[in-house]
Design an enzyme around this catalytic site. Structure first.
Site, PDB file in Angstrom:
ATOM      1  N   ALA A  53       0.875  -1.168   0.000  1.00  0.00           N
ATOM      2  CA  ALA A  53       0.000   0.000   0.000  1.00  0.00           C
ATOM      3  C   ALA A  53       0.913   1.218   0.000  1.00  0.00           C
ATOM      4  O   ALA A  53       2.068   1.135   0.440  1.00  0.00           O
ATOM      5  CB  ALA A  53      -0.858  -0.013   1.256  1.00  0.00           C
ATOM      6  N   GLY A  90       0.428  -4.909   0.851  1.00  0.00           N
ATOM      7  CA  GLY A  90      -0.761  -4.917  -0.007  1.00  0.00           C
ATOM      8  C   GLY A  90      -0.534  -5.611  -1.346  1.00  0.00           C
ATOM      9  O   GLY A  90      -1.484  -6.093  -1.965  1.00  0.00           O
ATOM     10  N   GLU A 135      -0.913  -9.165  -0.570  1.00  0.00           N
ATOM     11  CA  GLU A 135      -2.339  -9.338  -0.266  1.00  0.00           C
ATOM     12  C   GLU A 135      -3.178  -9.362  -1.546  1.00  0.00           C
ATOM     13  O   GLU A 135      -4.129 -10.133  -1.654  1.00  0.00           O
ATOM     14  CB  GLU A 135      -2.808  -8.240   0.703  1.00  0.00           C
ATOM     15  CG  GLU A 135      -2.228  -8.440   2.100  1.00  0.00           C
ATOM     16  CD  GLU A 135      -2.488  -7.280   3.036  1.00  0.00           C
ATOM     17  OE1 GLU A 135      -2.133  -6.140   2.686  1.00  0.00           O
ATOM     18  OE2 GLU A 135      -3.044  -7.506   4.121  1.00  0.00           O
TER      19      GLU A 135
HETATM   20  N1  COA Z   1       4.605   3.039  -0.581  1.00  0.00           N
HETATM   21  C1  COA Z   1       5.027   4.201  -1.112  1.00  0.00           C
HETATM   22  N2  COA Z   1       6.142   4.324  -1.839  1.00  0.00           N
HETATM   23  C2  COA Z   1       6.874   3.220  -2.026  1.00  0.00           C
HETATM   24  C3  COA Z   1       6.504   1.973  -1.502  1.00  0.00           C
HETATM   25  C4  COA Z   1       5.322   1.911  -0.748  1.00  0.00           C
HETATM   26  N3  COA Z   1       4.874   0.781  -0.226  1.00  0.00           N
HETATM   27  N4  COA Z   1       7.448   1.068  -1.838  1.00  0.00           N
HETATM   28  C5  COA Z   1       8.366   1.718  -2.576  1.00  0.00           C
HETATM   29  N5  COA Z   1       8.015   3.022  -2.686  1.00  0.00           N
HETATM   30  C6  COA Z   1       8.739   4.086  -3.398  1.00  0.00           C
HETATM   31  C7  COA Z   1       9.963   4.567  -2.612  1.00  0.00           C
HETATM   32  O1  COA Z   1       9.576   5.505  -1.623  1.00  0.00           O
HETATM   33  C8  COA Z   1      10.797   5.174  -3.708  1.00  0.00           C
HETATM   34  O2  COA Z   1      10.235   6.415  -4.065  1.00  0.00           O
HETATM   35  P1  COA Z   1      11.221   7.702  -4.295  1.00  0.00           P
HETATM   36  O3  COA Z   1      12.105   7.285  -5.448  1.00  0.00           O
HETATM   37  O4  COA Z   1      10.277   8.812  -4.637  1.00  0.00           O
HETATM   38  O5  COA Z   1      11.989   7.881  -3.037  1.00  0.00           O
HETATM   39  C9  COA Z   1      10.525   4.239  -4.898  1.00  0.00           C
HETATM   40  O6  COA Z   1       9.289   3.591  -4.597  1.00  0.00           O
HETATM   41  C10 COA Z   1      11.595   3.198  -5.100  1.00  0.00           C
HETATM   42  O7  COA Z   1      11.756   2.483  -3.888  1.00  0.00           O
HETATM   43  P2  COA Z   1      13.175   2.288  -3.137  1.00  0.00           P
HETATM   44  O8  COA Z   1      12.897   2.050  -1.689  1.00  0.00           O
HETATM   45  O9  COA Z   1      14.091   3.397  -3.477  1.00  0.00           O
HETATM   46  O10 COA Z   1      13.684   0.932  -3.842  1.00  0.00           O
HETATM   47  P3  COA Z   1      14.707  -0.131  -3.247  1.00  0.00           P
HETATM   48  O11 COA Z   1      15.063  -1.019  -4.366  1.00  0.00           O
HETATM   49  O12 COA Z   1      15.791   0.527  -2.492  1.00  0.00           O
HETATM   50  O13 COA Z   1      13.837  -0.970  -2.177  1.00  0.00           O
HETATM   51  C11 COA Z   1      11.878  -2.145  -1.367  1.00  0.00           C
HETATM   52  C12 COA Z   1      12.753  -1.763  -2.593  1.00  0.00           C
HETATM   53  C13 COA Z   1      10.630  -2.844  -1.901  1.00  0.00           C
HETATM   54  C14 COA Z   1      12.657  -3.084  -0.451  1.00  0.00           C
HETATM   55  C15 COA Z   1      11.502  -0.863  -0.590  1.00  0.00           C
HETATM   56  O14 COA Z   1      10.954   0.076  -1.507  1.00  0.00           O
HETATM   57  C16 COA Z   1      10.484  -1.070   0.505  1.00  0.00           C
HETATM   58  O15 COA Z   1      10.817  -1.584   1.572  1.00  0.00           O
HETATM   59  N6  COA Z   1       9.204  -0.638   0.256  1.00  0.00           N
HETATM   60  C17 COA Z   1       8.154  -0.694   1.246  1.00  0.00           C
HETATM   61  C18 COA Z   1       7.658  -2.103   1.422  1.00  0.00           C
HETATM   62  C19 COA Z   1       6.600  -2.168   2.493  1.00  0.00           C
HETATM   63  O16 COA Z   1       6.863  -1.964   3.673  1.00  0.00           O
HETATM   64  N7  COA Z   1       5.373  -2.456   2.090  1.00  0.00           N
HETATM   65  C20 COA Z   1       4.266  -2.630   2.977  1.00  0.00           C
HETATM   66  C21 COA Z   1       3.497  -1.385   3.054  1.00  0.00           C
HETATM   67  S1  COA Z   1       2.144  -1.545   4.187  1.00  0.00           S
END
Ligand code: COA
Length: 260
Positions: A66, A112, A115
């Site tokens: 999400a 999400g 999910e």
């Molecule tokens: N919500 C909002 N933005 C998200 C997102 C999320 N769930 N997951 C990734 N993004 C965004 C990042 O903020 C980043 O945006 P920016 O470039 O404007 O800063 C972009 O997507 C790329 O993500 P980034 O974190 O830089 O990539 P990465 O390869 O370093 O890491 C993940 C990948 C998936 C490990 C990491 O993005 C992450 O942990 N995301 C959240 C996962 C999560 O907790 N999901 C459950 C949500 S309830």
């Protein structure tokens, strides 16, 4: 209908819905959830569409969760409303469609995202896929059905561990757990989805819808799935597809189901 956050491609009875926010790793914001709802509703009503595949755009993510930026300042009431609305509009909605929905998990499927994949009728994954429910690492719990569907698919102990540790598993473990049915390379993922879809399309769409309802009732509180099975089984005898299926068998030819 034109969409900003999703793409829809239709080809011979198959609709591929691609969540298309690659810069945000296809995170599910409110607008995307609403668009997905409209798209699924429209595709379910389209008699030409027999199977739906859901995937993410880009090579990195199916859906990374999400959209955290949208709920970071929510109150408890707003949080509950977000979960309820999301479950109704998208996750429960997808699970209860009569049109089969396959998740083609092409990268991160987190929170999400996993999910959504779990709400689909079944899942396939590319070998780079990573899946998990990391919500407790953010101080929250899965809110789009994850605490319910993950134990249904992988068993309670594995679900407890995955959720408590907030860890990700790769495609091969996901297959061992029964979370995904098949694993292939990223290049071949949509081809595999198409192959599975074409097998499904050879069968009666009416009977498939009935089977989905009966299977889902196994997991519904206060509903006896065996009773649903008996009722749906009986109803099948009144369909044109049943007449065609049995007639074709007896005439030793392939059926040509009217889908009615
Ligand atoms: N919500 C909002 N933005 C998200 C997102 C999320 N769930 N997951 C990734 N993004 C965004 C990042 O903020 C980043 O945006 P920016 O470039 O404007 O800063 C972009 O997507 C790329 O993500 P980034 O974190 O830089 O990539 P990465 O390869 O370093 O890491 C993940 C990948 C998936 C490990 C990491 O993005 C992450 O942990 N995301 C959240 C996962 C999560 O907790 N999901 C459950 C949500 S309830």
């Amino acid at each position: 209908m034109s969409y900003e956050n999703i793409l829809i491609k239709k080809k011979e009875g198959l609709a591929t819905v691609t969540i298309n926010r690659p810069k945000k790793l296809n995170a599910l914001n409110k607008a995307t959830i609403e668009e997905l709802h409209t798209a699924f509703e429209t595709l379910e009503d389209d008699a030409n569409i027999k199977v739906i595949v859901v995937t993410g755009s880009g090579e990195k993510a199916f859906v990374a969760g999400a959209d955290i930026s949208e709920f970071a300042n929510f109150s408890p009431e707003e949080g509950a409303r977000l979960a309820r609305k999301g479950q109704e509009m998208l996750f429960d909605y997808v699970e209860n469609l009569s049109t089969p929905v396959i998740a083609a998990v092409n990268g991160f499927a987190l929170g999400g995202g996993l999910e959504l994949a779990m709400a689909c009728h079944f899942r396939i994954a590319s070998d780079n896929a990573k899946m998990g429910l990391p919500e407790v690492s953010l101080g929250v719990i899965p809110g789009y059905g994850g605490t319910q569907r993950l134990p249904q698919l992988v068993g309670k102990g594995r679900a407890m561990e995955l959720i408590m540790t907030a860890s990700m598993i790769g495609a091969s473990d996901a297959k061992d757990y029964g979370l995904v049915n098949h694993v292939t390379s990223q290049e071949e993922l949509l081809g595999l989805a198409e192959k599975l879809a074409s097998k499904i399309m050879k069968n009666s769409s009416v009977a498939i819808g009935a089977a989905i309802r009966a299977i889902n009732d196994n997991y519904r509180d206060g509903v006896n799935g065996y009773d649903t099975e008996i009722a749906e089984f009986g109803d099948s005898f009144g369909t044109e597809d049943f007449k065609e299926g049995t007639t074709a068998f007896l005439e030793k030819r392939k059926p040509n189901f009217p889908g009615a």
